[in-house]
Design an enzyme around this catalytic site. Structure first.
Site, PDB file in Angstrom:
ATOM      1  N   ASP A 193      -6.281  45.813  -3.408  1.00 29.61           N
ATOM      2  CA  ASP A 193      -5.347  45.616  -2.118  1.00 29.61           C
ATOM      3  C   ASP A 193      -4.432  44.514  -1.987  1.00 29.61           C
ATOM      4  OD1 ASP A 193      -6.712  47.948  -1.153  1.00 29.61           O
ATOM      5  OD2 ASP A 193      -8.338  46.803  -0.461  1.00 29.61           O
ATOM      6  N   ARG A 306     -18.606  38.610  -3.261  1.00 32.42           N
ATOM      7  CA  ARG A 306     -18.264  37.401  -2.328  1.00 32.42           C
ATOM      8  C   ARG A 306     -18.322  37.914  -0.944  1.00 32.42           C
ATOM      9  NH1 ARG A 306     -13.530  38.912  -4.790  1.00 32.42           N
ATOM     10  NH2 ARG A 306     -12.052  39.357  -3.457  1.00 32.42           N
TER      11      ARG A 306
HETATM   12  N1  LIG Z   1      -2.133  35.883 -12.399  1.00 32.30           N
HETATM   13  C1  LIG Z   1      -2.707  35.760 -11.108  1.00 32.30           C
HETATM   14  N2  LIG Z   1      -3.296  34.752 -10.974  1.00 32.30           N
HETATM   15  C2  LIG Z   1      -3.923  34.298  -9.439  1.00 32.30           C
HETATM   16  N3  LIG Z   1      -3.827  35.101  -8.515  1.00 32.30           N
HETATM   17  C3  LIG Z   1      -2.917  36.146  -8.801  1.00 32.30           C
HETATM   18  C4  LIG Z   1      -2.495  36.511  -9.985  1.00 32.30           C
HETATM   19  N4  LIG Z   1      -1.973  37.828 -10.047  1.00 32.30           N
HETATM   20  C5  LIG Z   1      -2.080  38.123  -8.530  1.00 32.30           C
HETATM   21  N5  LIG Z   1      -2.794  37.411  -7.790  1.00 32.30           N
HETATM   22  C6  LIG Z   1      -3.053  37.341  -6.594  1.00 32.30           C
HETATM   23  O1  LIG Z   1      -4.807  37.667  -6.586  1.00 32.30           O
HETATM   24  C7  LIG Z   1      -4.859  38.193  -5.157  1.00 32.30           C
HETATM   25  C8  LIG Z   1      -6.100  39.257  -5.168  1.00 32.30           C
HETATM   26  O2  LIG Z   1      -6.016  39.922  -6.303  1.00 32.30           O
HETATM   27  P1  LIG Z   1      -6.332  41.573  -6.133  1.00 32.30           P
HETATM   28  O3  LIG Z   1      -5.828  42.055  -4.633  1.00 32.30           O
HETATM   29  O4  LIG Z   1      -5.549  42.598  -6.925  1.00 32.30           O
HETATM   30  O5  LIG Z   1      -7.921  41.456  -6.142  1.00 32.30           O
HETATM   31  P2  LIG Z   1      -9.332  41.437  -5.293  1.00 32.30           P
HETATM   32  O6  LIG Z   1      -8.878  40.651  -4.070  1.00 32.30           O
HETATM   33  O7  LIG Z   1     -10.352  41.229  -5.769  1.00 32.30           O
HETATM   34  O8  LIG Z   1      -9.124  42.765  -4.682  1.00 32.30           O
HETATM   35  P3  LIG Z   1      -9.066  43.379  -2.998  1.00 32.30           P
HETATM   36  O9  LIG Z   1      -7.850  43.072  -2.617  1.00 32.30           O
HETATM   37  O10 LIG Z   1      -9.188  45.154  -3.400  1.00 32.30           O
HETATM   38  O11 LIG Z   1     -10.373  43.075  -2.301  1.00 32.30           O
HETATM   39  C9  LIG Z   1      -3.476  38.876  -4.786  1.00 32.30           C
HETATM   40  O12 LIG Z   1      -3.372  38.287  -3.601  1.00 32.30           O
HETATM   41  C10 LIG Z   1      -2.561  38.324  -5.762  1.00 32.30           C
HETATM   42  O13 LIG Z   1      -1.448  38.036  -4.825  1.00 32.30           O
HETATM   43  C1  LIG Z   2     -25.870  45.908   7.132  1.00 29.90           C
HETATM   44  C2  LIG Z   2     -24.959  46.655   6.630  1.00 29.90           C
HETATM   45  C3  LIG Z   2     -23.538  46.211   7.084  1.00 29.90           C
HETATM   46  C4  LIG Z   2     -22.447  46.767   6.443  1.00 29.90           C
HETATM   47  C5  LIG Z   2     -21.165  46.588   6.844  1.00 29.90           C
HETATM   48  C6  LIG Z   2     -20.258  47.203   5.909  1.00 29.90           C
HETATM   49  C7  LIG Z   2     -18.788  47.385   6.643  1.00 29.90           C
HETATM   50  C8  LIG Z   2     -17.832  47.540   5.483  1.00 29.90           C
HETATM   51  C9  LIG Z   2     -16.641  47.911   6.183  1.00 29.90           C
HETATM   52  C10 LIG Z   2     -15.340  47.680   4.857  1.00 29.90           C
HETATM   53  C11 LIG Z   2     -14.226  47.806   5.793  1.00 29.90           C
HETATM   54  C12 LIG Z   2     -13.294  47.420   4.444  1.00 29.90           C
HETATM   55  C13 LIG Z   2     -11.837  47.350   5.337  1.00 29.90           C
HETATM   56  C14 LIG Z   2     -10.706  47.067   4.355  1.00 29.90           C
HETATM   57  C15 LIG Z   2     -10.172  45.827   4.077  1.00 29.90           C
HETATM   58  C16 LIG Z   2      -9.330  45.398   2.956  1.00 29.90           C
HETATM   59  O1  LIG Z   2      -8.009  45.421   3.630  1.00 29.90           O
HETATM   60  C17 LIG Z   2      -9.645  44.187   2.674  1.00 29.90           C
HETATM   61  C18 LIG Z   2      -8.659  43.854   1.223  1.00 29.90           C
HETATM   62  O2  LIG Z   2      -9.221  44.565   0.128  1.00 29.90           O
HETATM   63  N1  LIG Z   2     -11.121  43.968   2.036  1.00 29.90           N
HETATM   64  C19 LIG Z   2     -11.693  43.021   3.079  1.00 29.90           C
HETATM   65  O3  LIG Z   2     -11.289  42.492   3.859  1.00 29.90           O
HETATM   66  C20 LIG Z   2     -13.143  43.206   2.486  1.00 29.90           C
HETATM   67  C21 LIG Z   2     -14.158  43.255   3.603  1.00 29.90           C
HETATM   68  C22 LIG Z   2     -15.474  43.321   3.510  1.00 29.90           C
HETATM   69  C23 LIG Z   2     -16.419  43.207   4.535  1.00 29.90           C
HETATM   70  C24 LIG Z   2     -17.924  43.360   4.291  1.00 29.90           C
END
Ligand SMILES: Nc1ncnc2c1ncn2[C@@H]1O[C@H](COP(=O)(O)OP(=O)(O)OP(=O)(O)O)[C@@H](O)[C@H]1O
Ligand SMILES: CCCCCCCCCCCCC/C=C/[C@@H](O)[C@H](CO)NC(=O)CCCCC
Ligand SMILES: [Ca+2]
Length: 534
Positions: A193, A306
């Site tokens: 995201d 994490r």
């Molecule tokens: N080459 C890079 N090195 C370090 N950070 C980067 C690089 N390219 C992109 N990013 C940053 O890494 C961050 C996290 O990336 P990404 O959203 O793809 O993965 P994620 O955080 O693991 O997944 P999610 O957002 O679905 O939880 C983004 O905010 C992006 O700006």
């Molecule tokens: C004991 C059971 C408890 C279970 C609770 C589960 C709840 C899960 C809800 C997840 C909702 C995610 C909403 C999306 C957020 C994204 O924009 C964001 C970026 O990728 N992710 C998180 O912030 C990641 C957020 C992760 C939160 C755990």
């Protein structure tokens, strides 16, 4: 060739073979439909719309294939292969192929040419794409996912690409302000995201800059961004992909890009004191989700777990936040957060809501239309304040934070979780993972809104600008709170998974500001196994 009497384009029908089996194949060029059926019982019948054909290629038949069965006695056969979308379970798409043999080379070429002509009529398909890969997102498999699963499909579909592997955060965003964007039919991001957010900020920011719009003005009428974004999921949550496609699967997303799907999406802007902070499309969360994010960012080395670790830790800390939420209800939309009207492909609530907004704009004029209506004010102590622009469904929560939020209706669902016991909060969280209604609690409220503001109790007295906005709309408020025991150190918003360190914010939903290569979640009935067997 069958000539229809009414002057329509002729239908191509031939007796061909699929290996040893004889079949009849028909191409209805008017309907754009390829159909084939067994010449002998059980006479199964299959059809694929041209819009779901990925490619057609001449196929070389090797000696071994040729020397089997009936082909032994005949001249060397000619063949062509049709690659098309096959729907599997859970909104998953796969690339299937069917090879048709014929003895006549001319007939084989006629089929290839007719199918290619039909593919050329699919004008919404991209031909040239700009691809950004975050090599560090999610499980750090972005590069491999792209090379092994996506690039071969793009090449099969004759899509050319310029690929950039990002070297640092904001690389993609900054680059989008410089590239010759006209060259491309879309931008693809491989990552989570956070990567979608980067590409979105680059494209929307660039569009506003090119149109002379000041993003710092919270009332500015933003210009729609017409460059579509394709998301190849390779992140930790992949909520934006999951909630717009139904699954976080790289092959499925690549196929939606290839067939040229278009999905308009609401984007919300976040401002503080007339300064633009960020846009978001999925979740803007304060309290629980802000704190989970803040803690989890320090633990990126842990990878995707994490969030589980920080989620558990934040749950135990049980911090609450005191402040005032004010919101402008979304009167233009027919839906409400607790109805059972889910946003699905071709959603009529999104279409009608957009129409309503356009009519209001015509009636009252740009700028004067949006602030209309009565602001509501809610003061309290909150464990979580979540504004869901979409359902926020993801593998962790398959129905999401607000299951019936709409992708393109110009509204967001504002969810307020008031201070409650740890046990009750756990019950609330668990309902994100099962079929029970997460809004059916006395301490949870949900509103469909067009705009909202939040002012932390500690800042209300100091933060003059937001207080003035508040005073203008609602008179003086929040002067007499009781002793506050909320957490003073954390003031982080989770904005599509990116941290925003400002507790006091103003948020506005921009209806259909951007577009994705997606079609929304398909109704279950159409998600059966294709090609459609009739
Ligand atoms: N080459 C890079 N090195 C370090 N950070 C980067 C690089 N390219 C992109 N990013 C940053 O890494 C961050 C996290 O990336 P990404 O959203 O793809 O993965 P994620 O955080 O693991 O997944 P999610 O957002 O679905 O939880 C983004 O905010 C992006 O700006
Ligand atoms: C004991 C059971 C408890 C279970 C609770 C589960 C709840 C899960 C809800 C997840 C909702 C995610 C909403 C999306 C957020 C994204 O924009 C964001 C970026 O990728 N992710 C998180 O912030 C990641 C957020 C992760 C939160 C755990
Ligand atoms: Ca929406």
């Amino acid at each position: 060739m069958e000539q229809p009497p009414d002057g329509r384009r002729p239908r191509l029908i031939s007796s061909l073979a699929q290996g040893q089996r004889s079949c009849e194949v028909s191409l209805d060029r008017e309907l754009g439909l390829l159909t084939w059926w067994d010449a002998q019982p059980p006479r199964r019948n299959f059809s694929v719309p041209a819009s779901e054909i990925i490619a057609v290629e001449e196929t070389k038949i090797d000696e071994k294939q040729c020397n089997s069965g009936k082909w032994q006695k005949m001249e060397k056969p000619h063949a062509f292969t049709v690659y098309y979308v096959k729907r599997a379970r859970n909104y998953c798409w796969r690339c299937n192929e069917e090879t048709f043999w014929c003895i006549d080379e001319q007939l084989c070429n006629q089929w290839i040419n007719s199918l290619k002509e039909l593919l050329d009529l699919q004008t919404s398909r991209p031909k040239h794409l700009l691809v950004y890969i975050n090599p560090y997102g999610g499980k750090q498999k972005g590069k491999r996912i792209y090379e092994q699963k996506v690039a071969p499909l793009f090449s099969l579909a004759s899509i050319s690409t310029d690929v950039i592997i990002t070297e640092h955060a904001n690389h993609a965003k900054d680059n989008l302000f410089e590239v010759n964007i006209e060259k491309y039919d879309g931008v693809v991001c491989v990552g989570g995201d956070g990567m979608v957010s980067e590409v979105m900020h680059g494209l929307i920011g660039r569009t506003q800059k090119d149109s002379g719009i000041d993003q710092n003005n919270p009332k500015a009428p933003l210009v729609q961004c017409n460059v579509r974004i394709g998301i190849i999921p390779a992140g930790s949550t992949d909520c934006i992909c999951y909630a717009t496609v139904g699954i976080n699967d790289p092959v499925t997303s690549a196929l939606h890009i290839i067939v040229g799907d278009t999905l308009p999406l609401d984007v919300s802007s976040v401002h503080h004191n007339n300064a633009f902070l960020k846009y978001y499309v999925s979740l803007l969360g304060y309290g629980f989700y802000g704190d989970v994010l803040k803690d989890s960012e320090k633990k990126r080395w842990m990878g995707t777990i994490r969030y589980d670790f920080s989620g558990f830790k934040t749950f135990l800390s049980h911090h609450y936040y005191e402040g005032t939420v004010s919101y402008l209800p979304a009167k233009h939309t027919l839906g409400s957060p607790r109805d059972k009207k889910y946003c699905r492909t071709g959603c009529c609530i999104c279409r009608q809501s957009k129409q309503q907004l356009e009519e209001q704009r015509k009636k009252y004029g740009i700028g004067r239309d949006e602030g209309r209506g009565e602001w509501k004010v809610i003061k309290g102590k909150f464990l979580a304040i979540n504004a869901a622009n979409m359902s926020c469904a993801c593998p962790r929560s398959p129905k999401g934070l607000s299951p019936t939020a709409h992708l393109a209706d110009g509204s967001a669902d504002l969810i307020l979780v008031r201070k409650c016991s740890r046990f009750d909060f756990l019950r609330y969280l668990v309902r994100h993972t099962n079929q029970d209604d997460q809004f059916d609690f006395t301490f949870v409220e949900v509103y469909r809104v067009k705009k909202f503001q939040f002012t932390s109790k500690h800042l209300e007295d100091d933060d003059s600008d937001v207080k003035d906005v508040g005073k203008k709309h609602f008179g003086q408020f929040c002067r007499d709170h009781p002793v506050c025991c909320c957490n003073l150190t954390n003031n982080t918003w989770n904005c599509d998974g990116e941290m925003l360190n400002s507790s006091t914010i103003e948020v506005r939903v921009h209806c259909q500001l951007m577009k994705l290569f997606a079609r929304g979640i398909e109704e279950k009935s159409t998600s059966n196994h294709s090609p459609i067997e009739q």
